[in-house]
Every structure is written in structure tokens, then in C-alpha cells.
Design an enzyme around this catalytic site. Structure first.
Site, PDB file in Angstrom:
ATOM      1  N   GLU A 370       0.838  -1.218   0.000  1.00 44.80           N
ATOM      2  CA  GLU A 370       0.000   0.000   0.000  1.00 44.80           C
ATOM      3  C   GLU A 370       0.869   1.264   0.000  1.00 44.80           C
ATOM      4  OE1 GLU A 370      -3.681  -0.110   2.060  1.00 44.80           O
ATOM      5  OE2 GLU A 370      -3.764  -2.300   1.994  1.00 44.80           O
TER       6      GLU A 370
HETATM    7  N1  COS Z   1      -6.340  11.604  -4.032  1.00 43.35           N
HETATM    8  C1  COS Z   1      -6.882  12.044  -5.186  1.00 43.35           C
HETATM    9  N2  COS Z   1      -6.144  12.283  -6.290  1.00 43.35           N
HETATM   10  C2  COS Z   1      -4.815  12.071  -6.201  1.00 43.35           C
HETATM   11  C3  COS Z   1      -4.192  11.630  -5.043  1.00 43.35           C
HETATM   12  C4  COS Z   1      -5.019  11.388  -3.904  1.00 43.35           C
HETATM   13  N3  COS Z   1      -4.531  10.951  -2.731  1.00 43.35           N
HETATM   14  N4  COS Z   1      -2.870  11.506  -5.251  1.00 43.35           N
HETATM   15  C5  COS Z   1      -2.670  11.880  -6.538  1.00 43.35           C
HETATM   16  N5  COS Z   1      -3.840  12.214  -7.101  1.00 43.35           N
HETATM   17  C6  COS Z   1      -4.101  12.700  -8.457  1.00 43.35           C
HETATM   18  C7  COS Z   1      -3.313  13.961  -8.753  1.00 43.35           C
HETATM   19  O1  COS Z   1      -4.021  15.114  -8.329  1.00 43.35           O
HETATM   20  C8  COS Z   1      -3.208  13.894 -10.259  1.00 43.35           C
HETATM   21  O2  COS Z   1      -4.396  14.324 -10.865  1.00 43.35           O
HETATM   22  P1  COS Z   1      -4.479  15.663 -11.800  1.00 43.35           P
HETATM   23  O3  COS Z   1      -3.386  15.497 -12.816  1.00 43.35           O
HETATM   24  O4  COS Z   1      -5.844  15.623 -12.344  1.00 43.35           O
HETATM   25  O5  COS Z   1      -4.221  16.795 -10.857  1.00 43.35           O
HETATM   26  C9  COS Z   1      -3.099  12.404 -10.516  1.00 43.35           C
HETATM   27  O6  COS Z   1      -3.630  11.742  -9.389  1.00 43.35           O
HETATM   28  C10 COS Z   1      -1.687  11.940 -10.736  1.00 43.35           C
HETATM   29  O7  COS Z   1      -0.937  12.308  -9.616  1.00 43.35           O
HETATM   30  P2  COS Z   1       0.609  12.610  -9.694  1.00 43.35           P
HETATM   31  O8  COS Z   1       0.914  13.528 -10.850  1.00 43.35           O
HETATM   32  O9  COS Z   1       1.035  13.048  -8.345  1.00 43.35           O
HETATM   33  O10 COS Z   1       1.185  11.150 -10.069  1.00 43.35           O
HETATM   34  P3  COS Z   1       2.614  10.545  -9.949  1.00 43.35           P
HETATM   35  O11 COS Z   1       2.825   9.652 -11.087  1.00 43.35           O
HETATM   36  O12 COS Z   1       3.628  11.601  -9.655  1.00 43.35           O
HETATM   37  O13 COS Z   1       2.488   9.540  -8.670  1.00 43.35           O
HETATM   38  C11 COS Z   1       2.256   8.793  -6.433  1.00 43.35           C
HETATM   39  C12 COS Z   1       1.943   9.875  -7.479  1.00 43.35           C
HETATM   40  C13 COS Z   1       3.715   8.478  -6.332  1.00 43.35           C
HETATM   41  C14 COS Z   1       1.787   9.396  -5.114  1.00 43.35           C
HETATM   42  C15 COS Z   1       1.419   7.535  -6.760  1.00 43.35           C
HETATM   43  O14 COS Z   1       1.863   6.948  -7.955  1.00 43.35           O
HETATM   44  C16 COS Z   1       1.454   6.486  -5.672  1.00 43.35           C
HETATM   45  O15 COS Z   1       0.818   6.635  -4.627  1.00 43.35           O
HETATM   46  N6  COS Z   1       2.185   5.383  -5.913  1.00 43.35           N
HETATM   47  C17 COS Z   1       2.190   4.273  -4.986  1.00 43.35           C
HETATM   48  C18 COS Z   1       1.090   3.335  -5.297  1.00 43.35           C
HETATM   49  C19 COS Z   1       1.025   2.241  -4.283  1.00 43.35           C
HETATM   50  O16 COS Z   1       0.694   2.482  -3.137  1.00 43.35           O
HETATM   51  N7  COS Z   1       1.324   1.006  -4.726  1.00 43.35           N
HETATM   52  C20 COS Z   1       1.259  -0.101  -3.871  1.00 43.35           C
HETATM   53  C21 COS Z   1       0.414  -1.107  -4.518  1.00 43.35           C
HETATM   54  S1  COS Z   1      -1.135  -1.274  -3.871  1.00 43.35           S
HETATM   55  S2  COS Z   1      -0.825  -2.632  -2.477  1.00 43.35           S
END
Ligand code: COS
Length: 392
Positions: A370
């Protein structure tokens, strides 16, 4: 500000604690060794309402708050993290997302049996080449008019084989990047959907973690969650709440190992009272006492972060940063505390009967799933920088 638990919270915590002691403790070592899924235990947890804790009773849930969920997660995780991860995934990654964003039909068809614990669910985001970099989805869901054609592979899926309902994240329009991603409800048994290999894991060995294979699976349009292209945000929102559950799991693992914060079930503290070296109980040696003091302090700090994240969620406020902080810190404390617990137990800590070696192995995954600790730091850094620029 009030740090005490309500009577209802105490009752839920005690019920989870009793369940853990009577139903999870017997057989926990065997389930870990033989990688046995806790089917009977999950069935009973479902009957007691622990699989749909936060779901509205009109959809078969227990209608409780996030603090109750955190307390239950902590108690179950003190004894068996393989079982608590099933509880966590079903509650926060599957039921929560369906209740918040699903249609009425989806809720009646899927949420009700999931919340009642008749079936369990899985959340499918990770792929062989997309874990942390979650926007790089290679699984495709091609729009065919009345259905999507799903193709691809998902990896490390908790409840991979035992689930009946899967929330699958897939790319529909690569040109739109993350805005072209959808979240689809896939049922076990849909033609072209196969459960792949079971992982042989370091920890949480009782949970069933599988790869999933999709070959031309026809998923009806009505199984899409939210608007077209909402899938990535759905995944992010869902994971944000999921991280509170994993932080609570980490807290449980840590407090079982050192048993200080809760003042009960204190394996190391108990052991350090019984075990003598150089003419006195080992906790009378400062080397051990200081370890216990450091761990107690860190566990307490982690608990406050977890409770604050849960409280913010219950208040309807933004909890993205708080849940990332809670998960980051609680999982690091879990790892540190369990390593120290093994050290305090010495040779006994290295053998299975004393539980702490299992807790140490179980703790590791809380820094990975996660969202890894590194991902939590990205989320926190972005949030604090945003806050700083909002002030400036
Ligand atoms: N709630 C709502 N929207 C969200 C959000 C959240 N918590 N986090 C990001 N977003 C949205 C952003 O606002 C963006 O949307 P807009 O372009 O419309 O503004 C979109 O999602 C993409 O976000 P961002 O540009 O920040 O994407 P990145 O590729 O930089 O990645 C991270 C962001 C690293 C935070 C994300 O890829 C992540 O959480 N990765 C880990 C995933 C994970 O937990 N994997 C484990 C597997 S599941 S067990």
C-alpha cells in the site's frame, strides 16, 4: 482534546482482542509455516461484522467509525497479521471504495455480500512493472462499446485466490495518461480470468498472495467504478484510507512484540521479567530497559499519528498526508521494535515458539505494501510543500 476511548471503542477493542486470543492464536505458527489461509477465522470475523466495519448498515455493514477499525486492526495484528491483512483489504481497499464511489446497483450486488463477510474482495493495482509508479499501468481495458476487454497481469495481490470480487485498475486510453485509467469490478469465474501462482513469502505467510492473469475478459460497462478515466484517482483515494489500516496493523505487530504501549500482551516485557542473567532479571539491566523505553515511546508516538489520521477521516477532513505519515512511521517502528524484540529474546527469539521471529518477518511488508516508505515520503513532501506555498 480527549485521548480516552469511548465505551463503544473499548468494547470493540476487547471483542477483537478476545477473538485474537481465542480464535487466532491457536494454530498461528502452523498457518505461518504451512502457508495456510485462515478460512474459518475469516468466516467468523465476517459473521461478527469485522469485514465491513465502516460500511453503512443499510449495505450490510457494522456502521462503525475509522477509530473502531484501527482498534480492531491493532488487536488482530498483535496475534496474526496474516489474518488482519485480509480484514484490512476487505474493509478499506474494497468496501470503502465501493461504498464511496460505486453505483446503487454495484453496492447491492457486490458491497452487501462483501460487508457481510459472505465473500471477500481484492484490490488489484500492482503489476510486474508498476508498483510504486502506479500510473504506468500495462493492463489494458479497451472500450468495446457495452463492455471493456481486459488484458494483462497483476502481481502480489492479497486475497488473490480467496477473493470472489476484484477491483482491477487498467489503462483504457494511454494517450490520456493517468486520466485514461479505469477501475473495474471483475468477478471470479469471468471467462479469461485466471488466478496465477501463489507467492512463497517472507512474512504474512497465511495470507494468499497471487498473480492474476486476464486474457480478453469481457467486463460489462456497468462494472466501471466512477466516471470514465476516474480509475487512478479512485486507486489513490482508496489507498490513502488503506494506509491507515496498514499503519494500525504495524502498530499491532510492534506492540505485540514489545507489548509496552498497551500495557498487556507484552512478550518481551514478560520475557525480560522471567529471564535472568548475571544474577537479575534482564529488564533490570539498563541495556534491555532502555530498549524497552525507546520502543514504548516510539510505539506511543506512532499510535498518536494513526489515531489522528483515523480521526481526520471520521471528521470528513483531508487525511492524505496524515495517513502517509502514520503508515511511514508506524511501519518503521514495527520493523525496529520487532528486531529489538528478537534481540531481547536472544536465542529464544530466533525460534518459532516465541512468536517474535514471525512478527519480525511480518513487520517487513508494512514498509512495502500500500505504498513503500519511499512513496509515503513523496506524498508527505508534496503535501508539506503545497502547504508552505499556500501560506506564502
Ligand atoms: N487523491 C486524489 N487524487 C490524487 C491523489 C489522492 N490521494 N494523489 C494523486 N492524485 C491525483 C493527482 O491530483 C493527479 O491528478 P491531476 O493530474 O488531475 O491533478 C493524478 O492523481 C496523478 O498524480 P501525480 O501527478 O502526483 O502522479 P505521480 O505519477 O507523480 O504519482 C504517487 C503519485 C507516487 C503518489 C502515486 O503513484 C502512488 O501513490 N504510488 C504508490 C502506489 C502504491 O501504493 N502502490 C502499492 C500497490 S497497492 S498494495
Amino acid at each position: 482534546m480527549n485521548f480516552s476511548l469511548t465505551e463503544e471503542h473499548q468494547m470493540i477493542r476487547d471483542a477483537a482482542r478476545d477473538f485474537a486470543q481465542t480464535e487466532l492464536l491457536p494454530g498461528v505458527i502452523e498457518r505461518d509455516e504451512k502457508q495456510l489461509f485462515p478460512s474459518e477465522q475469516i468466516k467468523k470475523l465476517g459473521q461478527l461484522g469485522f469485514l465491513g466495519m465502516m460500511v453503512d448498515p443499510k449495505y450490510g455493514g457494522a456502521g462503525m467509525d475509522t477509530i473502531s477499525y484501527v482498534l480492531a486492526m491493532e488487536e488482530l495484528s498483535k496475534v496474526d497479521a496474516s489474518t488482519s491483512v485480509v480484514v484490512s483489504v476487505n474493509n478499506s481497499l474494497v468496501c470503502w471504495g465501493l461504498e464511496k464511489y460505486g453505483t446503487e446497483e454495484q453496492k447491492q450486488k457486490y458491497l452487501v455480500p462483501l460487508a457481510q463477510g459472505q465473500i471477500i474482495g481484492a484490490f488489484c493495482l500492482s503489476e510486474p512493472e508498476a508498483g510504486s509508479d502506479a500510473t504506468s499501468q500495462k493492463t489494458t481495458a479497451v472500450d468495446m462499446g457495452d463492455h471493456y476487454l481486459l488484458n494483462g497481469t497483476k502481481n502480489w495481490i492479497t486475497n488473490g485466490n480467496s477473493a470472489s470480487v476484484y477491483l482491477v485498475i487498467a489503462q483504457t486510453d494511454p494517450e490520456k495518461g493517468h486520466r485514461g485509467i479505469n477501475a473495474l469490478i471483475v468477478e471470479k469465474g469471468m471467462p479469461g480470468f485466471e488466478v496465477g501462482l501463489k507467492e512463497n513469502k517472507l512474512g504474512i505467510r497465511g495470507s494468499d498472495t497471487h498473480s492474476l492473469l486476464f486474457t480478453d475478459v469481457k467486463v460489462p460497462k456497468e462494472n466501471r467504478i466512477g466516471e470514465e478515466g476516474f480509475g487512478f484517482k479512485f486507486a489513490m483515494k482508496t489507498l490513502s484510507g488503506g494506509r491507515i489500516g496498514i499503519a494500525a496493523q504495524a502498530l499491532g505487530i510492534a506492540s505485540q512484540a514489545l507489548g509496552i504501549a498497551s500495557g498487556a500482551y507484552e512478550l518481551s516485557l514478560e520475557y525480560s521479567k522471567q529471564r535472568k542473567a548475571f544474577g537479575k532479571a534482564i529488564h533490570e539491566h539498563q541495556a534491555v530497559a532502555f530498549k524497552l523505553a525507546d520502543m514504548a515511546t516510539k510505539i506511543e508516538a506512532a499510535r498518536l499519528l494513526v489515531m489522528k489520521a483515523a480521526w481526520l477521516k471520521d471528521q470528513g477532513q483531508n487525511y492524505d498526508k496524515a495517513s502517509a505519515m502514520a503508515k511511514l512511521y508506524a511501519s518503521e517502528v514495527a520493523m525496529e521494535a520487532t528486531v529489538e524484540a528478537v534481540q531481547i529474546h536472544g536465542g529464544y527469539g530466533f525460534v518459532k515458539e516465541y512468536h517474535v521471529e514471525r512478527l519480525m518477518r511480518d513487520a517487513k511488508i508494512t514498509q512495502i505494501y500500500e505504498g513503500t516508505s519511499e512513496i509515503q515520503r513523496i506524498v508527505i513532501a508534496r503535501a508539506v510543500l503545497d502547504e508552505a506555498s499556500a501560506i506564502a
